[in-house]
Design an enzyme around this catalytic site. Structure first.
Site, PDB file in Angstrom:
ATOM      1  N   SER A 211       0.813  -1.225   0.000  1.00 12.56           N
ATOM      2  CA  SER A 211       0.000   0.000   0.000  1.00 12.56           C
ATOM      3  C   SER A 211       0.843   1.270   0.000  1.00 12.56           C
ATOM      4  O   SER A 211       0.358   2.323  -0.389  1.00 12.56           O
ATOM      5  CB  SER A 211      -0.932   0.002   1.212  1.00 12.56           C
ATOM      6  OG  SER A 211      -0.191  -0.168   2.404  1.00 12.56           O
TER       7      SER A 211
ATOM      8  N   ASP B 121      -3.621   8.179   7.766  1.00 17.48           N
ATOM      9  CA  ASP B 121      -4.525   7.266   8.473  1.00 17.48           C
ATOM     10  C   ASP B 121      -3.724   6.505   9.514  1.00 17.48           C
ATOM     11  O   ASP B 121      -2.635   6.934   9.893  1.00 17.48           O
ATOM     12  CB  ASP B 121      -5.275   6.350   7.486  1.00 17.48           C
ATOM     13  CG  ASP B 121      -4.352   5.386   6.737  1.00 17.48           C
ATOM     14  OD1 ASP B 121      -3.202   5.165   7.182  1.00 17.48           O
ATOM     15  OD2 ASP B 121      -4.789   4.834   5.697  1.00 17.48           O
TER      16      ASP B 121
ATOM     17  N   HIS C  87      -0.638   4.700   7.310  1.00 13.23           N
ATOM     18  CA  HIS C  87      -0.026   5.273   6.091  1.00 13.23           C
ATOM     19  C   HIS C  87       0.317   6.745   6.264  1.00 13.23           C
ATOM     20  O   HIS C  87      -0.470   7.512   6.791  1.00 13.23           O
ATOM     21  CB  HIS C  87      -0.974   5.107   4.904  1.00 13.23           C
ATOM     22  CG  HIS C  87      -1.319   3.683   4.631  1.00 13.23           C
ATOM     23  ND1 HIS C  87      -2.554   3.149   4.894  1.00 13.23           N
ATOM     24  CD2 HIS C  87      -0.563   2.673   4.147  1.00 13.23           C
ATOM     25  CE1 HIS C  87      -2.552   1.865   4.556  1.00 13.23           C
ATOM     26  NE2 HIS C  87      -1.353   1.552   4.110  1.00 13.23           N
TER      27      HIS C  87
END
Ligand SMILES: *[C@@H]1O[C@H](CO)[C@@H](O)[C@H](O)[C@H]1NC(C)=O
Ligand SMILES: *[C@@H]1O[C@H](CO)[C@@H](O)[C@H](O)[C@H]1NC(C)=O
Ligand SMILES: *[C@@H]1O[C@H](CO)[C@@H](O)[C@H](O)[C@H]1NC(C)=O
Ligand SMILES: *[C@@H]1O[C@H](CO)[C@@H](O)[C@H](O)[C@H]1NC(C)=O
Length: 356
Positions: A41, A320, A323
């Site tokens: 990610s 978040d 991340h």
């Protein structure tokens, strides 16, 4: 004595220089002809959007600071690879493998997939993902496409040897495997040191497969401070350090094996240039103990869909629960690109790797 320019003349000359350089810069060739991205990610820019998984972010408030809005990047804006691609002089970001229609794949492809790991089973609790082994298979199909475009083996091999191959993966093998014993048995089968050794051996085979498929310039990333991410701290509870130490110890064991692997591969694989990157930066002035968006999406660590984020994402390290926000991505990208510190880039930074 040198004649001194008056401030206004200086301004006039800089404006002239800027105007003169602009058209050239727009047409300038990037420092390498192509850039291929493998990972999770931290690098994904849309490959998970149509997969059945909790690990996807094609919804607001993701992308509030990105021109195209929510693209599947796990950030409010650009991710670290976007910044590196900009610094290398590419006109566009590297397109995700999932939507290549009409794109020229010869400039590079992004294969990265949120929740993916070095190990195939990593991340399976969150749903479908594209593990590194599968990403490498996808790359082989792209090589066939390039071969058809260029219609020439030598030209294809020459092109592939000049590209940079970015490989940033491993966090999920800890977050969504080793340290999730409810769902995975790796922590029963391996001590932390054994697990790190096993992961790095597997990654070594995967990197050699890329080499066998023509790759020569590799940017391989260590794992960052996963034990200091807001979601892990809130889910597990901090140690005296303020972070969850065992997560960071896992990352350190991995990095301590990855760095010597990079040196060995440089010795063993003819013509290969591997570099180890563990970019860092100074978070002074940024908020490190909270997230900009409200957690609760995905498996709990992502932004709650359609929630209102903080007013100043630029001031945050974390967008978040796990991340980084764009501001931090820019700082670490700059470090990967140009750091002279061997702890952050060894033996090359990306700028040097491009020239090698
Ligand atoms: C794609 O890019 C390659 C390398 O940059 C170039 O040689 C080729 O002409 C491009 N092909 C198309 C169809 O744009
Ligand atoms: C661990 O889990 C895998 C499946 O993920 C299974 O194949 C294996 O038998 C298990 N091993 C042990 C020792 O429980
Ligand atoms: C590199 O070569 C040495 C000597 O042959 C070997 O012992 C080592 O395992 C190799 N390392 C890798 C990562 O291939
Ligand atoms: C974060 O740290 C700052 C400065 O140390 C402090 O004022 C603030 O209360 C902390 N926020 C949280 C959510 O812990």
């Amino acid at each position: 004595m040198e004649p001194k320019l008056k401030p206004l003349e200086v301004v006039a000359i800089s404006v002239l220089l800027a105007l003169w350089r602009l058209p050239n810069q727009a047409n300038a060739e990037p420092q390498v002809p192509c850039y291929f991205i493998f990972g999770d990610s931290l690098s994904d820019n849309g490959n998970n959007n149509h997969l059945k998984t909790l690990a996807k972010v094609n919804y607001p408030p993701y992308g509030i600071d990105f021109p195209q809005g929510p693209t599947g990047r796990f950030s409010n804006g650009r991710n670290m690879q976007d910044f590196i691609v900009e610094r290398l002089g590419f006109e566009d970001y590297v397109p995700p493998f999932a939507k290549l229609r009409g794109k020229n794949v010869s400039n590079g492809v992004n294969y990265a997939s949120g929740s993916a790991g070095i190990l195939d089973e990593t991340g399976k609790i969150l749903g479908v993902r594209i593990p590194l082994n599968r990403q490498i298979k996808n790359h082989k199909t792209i090589i066939s496409t390039i071969m058809r475009l260029l219609r020439n083996h030598l030209a294809t091999n020459l092109l592939l040897s000049q590209c940079i191959y970015s490989v940033q993966i491993g966090s999920n093998d800890y977050l969504n495997n080793y340290f999730t014993p409810e769902f995975y048995n790796t922590s029963q089968r391996y001590t932390p040191a054994e697990f790190a050794t096993m992961l790095v051996q597997q990654l070594s085979r995967q990197l050699k497969t890329l080499y066998d498929n023509g790759a020569r310039k590799f940017a391989v990333y260590g794992i960052g401070g996963i034990g200091c991410t807001p979601y892990i701290i809130s889910a597990i509870g901090p140690d005296d350090s303020g972070c969850v130490d065992k997560f960071n110890e896992g990352a350190t064991l991995f990095n301590d094996r990855l760095k010597p692997l990079v040196n060995q591969l440089n010795k063993n694989l003819t013509g290969a240039k591997f570099t180890y990157l563990n970019p860092s930066g100074n978070p002074a002035g940024l908020v490190i103990n909270g997230t900009c968006c409200e957690m609760g999406g995905g498996g709990g660590e992502l932004c709650l869909p359609n929630s209102t984020p903080c007013g100043k994402p630029r001031r945050y390290v974390f967008w978040d629960g796990v991340h980084p926000a764009e501001a931090w991505n820019k700082i670490v990208a700059e470090s990967a690109y140009s750091s002279k510190s061997p702890a952050e880039a060894s033996p090359y930074n990306i700028q040097q790797l491009a020239k090698e």
